[in-house]
Scaffold this motif. Structure first.
Motif, mmCIF file in Angstrom:
data_model
loop_
_atom_site.group_PDB
_atom_site.id
_atom_site.type_symbol
_atom_site.label_atom_id
_atom_site.label_comp_id
_atom_site.label_asym_id
_atom_site.label_seq_id
_atom_site.Cartn_x
_atom_site.Cartn_y
_atom_site.Cartn_z
ATOM 1 N N MET A 1 -39.592 -48.587 66.425
ATOM 2 C CA MET A 1 -39.343 -46.883 65.613
ATOM 3 C C MET A 1 -39.983 -46.669 65.341
ATOM 4 S SD MET A 1 -37.037 -47.463 62.649
ATOM 5 C CE MET A 1 -37.055 -47.835 61.753
ATOM 6 N N THR A 2 -39.919 -45.091 64.924
ATOM 7 C CA THR A 2 -41.113 -44.505 64.827
ATOM 8 C C THR A 2 -40.406 -44.376 63.337
ATOM 9 O OG1 THR A 2 -41.664 -42.877 66.539
ATOM 10 C CG2 THR A 2 -42.214 -42.520 64.680
ATOM 11 N N GLU A 3 -41.554 -44.397 61.767
ATOM 12 C CA GLU A 3 -40.987 -44.233 60.843
ATOM 13 C C GLU A 3 -41.630 -43.199 60.234
ATOM 14 O OE1 GLU A 3 -42.420 -46.463 56.332
ATOM 15 O OE2 GLU A 3 -43.342 -46.523 58.313
ATOM 16 N N ILE A 4 -40.357 -42.273 59.822
ATOM 17 C CA ILE A 4 -40.514 -40.760 58.996
ATOM 18 C C ILE A 4 -40.893 -40.521 57.945
ATOM 19 C CG2 ILE A 4 -39.162 -39.285 58.165
ATOM 20 C CD1 ILE A 4 -39.409 -39.635 61.909
ATOM 21 N N GLN A 5 -42.024 -39.964 57.399
ATOM 22 C CA GLN A 5 -42.727 -40.648 56.151
ATOM 23 C C GLN A 5 -42.989 -38.860 55.948
ATOM 24 O OE1 GLN A 5 -45.698 -43.463 55.873
ATOM 25 N NE2 GLN A 5 -43.708 -44.671 55.327
ATOM 26 N N ARG A 6 -42.538 -37.586 56.235
ATOM 27 C CA ARG A 6 -42.934 -36.757 55.515
ATOM 28 C C ARG A 6 -41.816 -35.731 54.595
ATOM 29 N NH1 ARG A 6 -44.362 -33.892 61.947
ATOM 30 N NH2 ARG A 6 -44.597 -36.185 62.338
ATOM 31 N N PRO A 7 -42.007 -34.475 53.903
ATOM 32 C CA PRO A 7 -41.884 -34.138 53.527
ATOM 33 C C PRO A 7 -40.369 -33.251 53.426
ATOM 34 C CG PRO A 7 -43.814 -32.791 54.081
ATOM 35 C CD PRO A 7 -43.805 -33.918 54.606
ATOM 36 N N GLY A 8 -39.484 -32.971 53.093
ATOM 37 C CA GLY A 8 -38.629 -32.185 53.983
ATOM 38 C C GLY A 8 -37.594 -32.650 53.817
ATOM 39 N N ALA A 9 -36.083 -32.266 53.906
ATOM 40 C CA ALA A 9 -34.417 -33.095 54.373
ATOM 41 C C ALA A 9 -34.783 -34.082 55.601
ATOM 42 C CB ALA A 9 -33.643 -32.314 54.330
ATOM 43 N N LEU A 10 -34.343 -34.848 55.396
ATOM 44 C CA LEU A 10 -34.176 -36.365 56.600
ATOM 45 C C LEU A 10 -34.252 -35.467 58.115
ATOM 46 C CD1 LEU A 10 -34.994 -38.929 57.556
ATOM 47 C CD2 LEU A 10 -32.670 -38.821 57.137
ATOM 48 N N TYR A 11 -33.408 -34.119 58.394
ATOM 49 C CA TYR A 11 -32.959 -33.969 59.371
ATOM 50 C C TYR A 11 -34.024 -32.971 59.627
ATOM 51 C CZ TYR A 11 -31.595 -28.937 58.257
ATOM 52 O OH TYR A 11 -31.897 -27.869 58.331
ATOM 53 N N GLN A 12 -35.114 -32.793 58.736
ATOM 54 C CA GLN A 12 -35.742 -31.125 58.906
ATOM 55 C C GLN A 12 -37.341 -32.245 59.658
ATOM 56 O OE1 GLN A 12 -36.007 -29.188 55.598
ATOM 57 N NE2 GLN A 12 -35.538 -27.905 56.504
ATOM 58 N N GLN A 13 -36.937 -33.921 59.121
ATOM 59 C CA GLN A 13 -38.212 -34.815 59.680
ATOM 60 C C GLN A 13 -38.310 -34.993 60.594
ATOM 61 O OE1 GLN A 13 -38.801 -37.741 56.695
ATOM 62 N NE2 GLN A 13 -37.722 -36.575 54.405
ATOM 63 N N VAL A 14 -37.340 -35.297 61.477
ATOM 64 C CA VAL A 14 -36.710 -36.008 62.454
ATOM 65 C C VAL A 14 -36.838 -34.904 63.190
ATOM 66 C CG1 VAL A 14 -34.884 -36.888 64.392
ATOM 67 C CG2 VAL A 14 -35.010 -37.834 61.725
ATOM 68 N N ALA A 15 -36.665 -33.567 63.205
ATOM 69 C CA ALA A 15 -36.828 -32.448 63.820
ATOM 70 C C ALA A 15 -38.300 -32.131 64.582
ATOM 71 C CB ALA A 15 -36.320 -31.062 63.321
ATOM 72 N N GLY B 1 -34.970 -44.176 63.121
ATOM 73 C CA GLY B 1 -34.179 -45.203 62.326
ATOM 74 C C GLY B 1 -32.847 -44.187 61.346
ATOM 75 N N VAL B 2 -31.841 -43.628 61.494
ATOM 76 C CA VAL B 2 -31.560 -42.410 60.696
ATOM 77 C C VAL B 2 -30.140 -42.777 61.686
ATOM 78 C CG1 VAL B 2 -33.722 -40.549 60.474
ATOM 79 C CG2 VAL B 2 -32.036 -40.342 62.582
ATOM 80 N N SER B 3 -29.333 -41.827 60.911
ATOM 81 C CA SER B 3 -27.818 -41.936 61.312
ATOM 82 C C SER B 3 -27.568 -40.776 61.965
ATOM 83 C CB SER B 3 -26.676 -41.287 60.683
ATOM 84 O OG SER B 3 -27.182 -40.027 59.681
ATOM 85 N N ARG B 4 -26.571 -40.822 63.014
ATOM 86 C CA ARG B 4 -26.049 -39.520 63.898
ATOM 87 C C ARG B 4 -25.861 -38.771 63.494
ATOM 88 N NH1 ARG B 4 -23.798 -40.556 68.978
ATOM 89 N NH2 ARG B 4 -23.319 -42.759 68.465
ATOM 90 N N PRO B 5 -25.373 -37.706 62.492
ATOM 91 C CA PRO B 5 -25.562 -36.729 61.504
ATOM 92 C C PRO B 5 -26.903 -36.292 61.379
ATOM 93 C CG PRO B 5 -23.558 -37.758 60.565
ATOM 94 C CD PRO B 5 -24.556 -38.531 61.141
ATOM 95 N N THR B 6 -27.995 -36.891 61.526
ATOM 96 C CA THR B 6 -29.019 -36.164 60.943
ATOM 97 C C THR B 6 -29.637 -36.240 61.790
ATOM 98 O OG1 THR B 6 -29.491 -37.892 58.633
ATOM 99 C CG2 THR B 6 -31.319 -37.147 60.185
ATOM 100 N N VAL B 7 -29.201 -36.944 63.459
ATOM 101 C CA VAL B 7 -30.307 -36.555 64.883
ATOM 102 C C VAL B 7 -29.487 -35.119 65.181
ATOM 103 C CG1 VAL B 7 -30.182 -37.464 67.332
ATOM 104 C CG2 VAL B 7 -30.996 -38.809 65.458
#
Length: 259
Positions: free
Chosen positions: A1-15, A44-50
């Motif tokens: 799993m790639t850990e998301i550690q970036r500023p901004g909303a979670l979906y923006q981090q995944v994007a 490691g995020v939810s379906r809505p975030t993806v």
């Protein structure tokens, strides 16, 4: 799993993470992206975030969602069609378009009466609400399936001077040029090109993917006195075509000798 550690909303981090994978080549052009479940597990995020992340990348034009097939990385390759924007003449004086008229009519042309708007009036050097004959053609390139929209606008006053244009405004451009020269005009052309986002009907007709601009070409045919005679507009998806021009040097007027 790639850990998301970036500023901004979670979906923006995944994007941002998916964008980086696309730009670095991990997700290659034209390839199918991992499924929603795989992206959920990877980040490691939810379906809505993806789904929100995919929607953001679609808006950027990086991803194309094909219903029933999934999300694909948009191609970064060369356009499939090169449009040679020049005009030639045969020894008999008839006009020829580059490589012939390869376009096929996707449906019967539509002839109608209309008026100049701000942009078309400016190009034809007419006031707004001046009467025009119009012809809309839906075109398809048989080799690539590329779609285009072509429009011809002929001022009433030109059609009155050259009656055949009023009777048959949907002639192909080369045939219209020939009719104008037979009426005594020595022709020249100017053309402008701009990119813009499509209107809903343009997007549907041209079958454009999300976040895809169009190339909008406006060609004015001028007569002997440089007067605008007709206006042609060609619209095509910017992801499908590139334009090629032959450029020649104009002769500078001779300088007068000082007395």
């Amino acid at each position: 799993m790639t850990e998301i550690q970036r500023p901004g909303a979670l979906y923006q981090q995944v994007a941002a993470a998916i964008r980086e994978a696309i730009l670095t080549g991990e997700f290659a052009p034209d390839s199918l992206l991992p499924s929603e479940a795989q992206l959920m597990a990877r980040y490691g995020v939810s379906r809505p975030t993806v789904r929100n992340a995919i929607a953001a990348l679609r808006a950027e034009g990086l991803i194309d969602v094909r219903h029933g097939k999934g999300s694909f990385v948009r191609s970064s390759g060369q356009p499939v069609l090169t449009l040679e924007r020049r005009i030639s003449r045969t020894g008999e004086g008839k006009f020829v378009m580059p490589s012939g008229d390869v376009w096929q009519e996707a449906e019967e042309p539509s002839t109608y009466r209309t008026h100049t708007a701000k942009d078309t009036g400016r190009l034809l050097q007419l006031h707004e609400e001046e009467a025009l004959f119009g012809c809309d053609r839906r075109l398809t390139d048989p080799g690539t399936g590329t779609r285009a929209m072509h429009r011809t606008l002929i001022p009433f006053e030109i059609a009155e001077a050259v009656p055949l244009l009023g009777k048959e405004p949907c002639r192909p451009p080369a045939a219209i040029y020939w009719v104008l020269t037979q009426a005594g005009h020595k022709l020249s052309w100017t053309e402008t090109v701009r990119a813009r986002m499509p209107l809903p009907d343009e997007r549907a007709t041209l079958q454009l993917p999300d976040a895809t601009p169009i190339l909008h070409m406006a060609r004015v045919t001028h007569g002997t006195d440089d007067r605008p005679l007709i206006l042609e507009e060609l619209r095509i998806g910017a992801d499908r075509a590139e334009l090629a021009y032959r450029i020649t040097a104009d002769k500078q007027p001779a300088r007068r000798a000082r007395a």
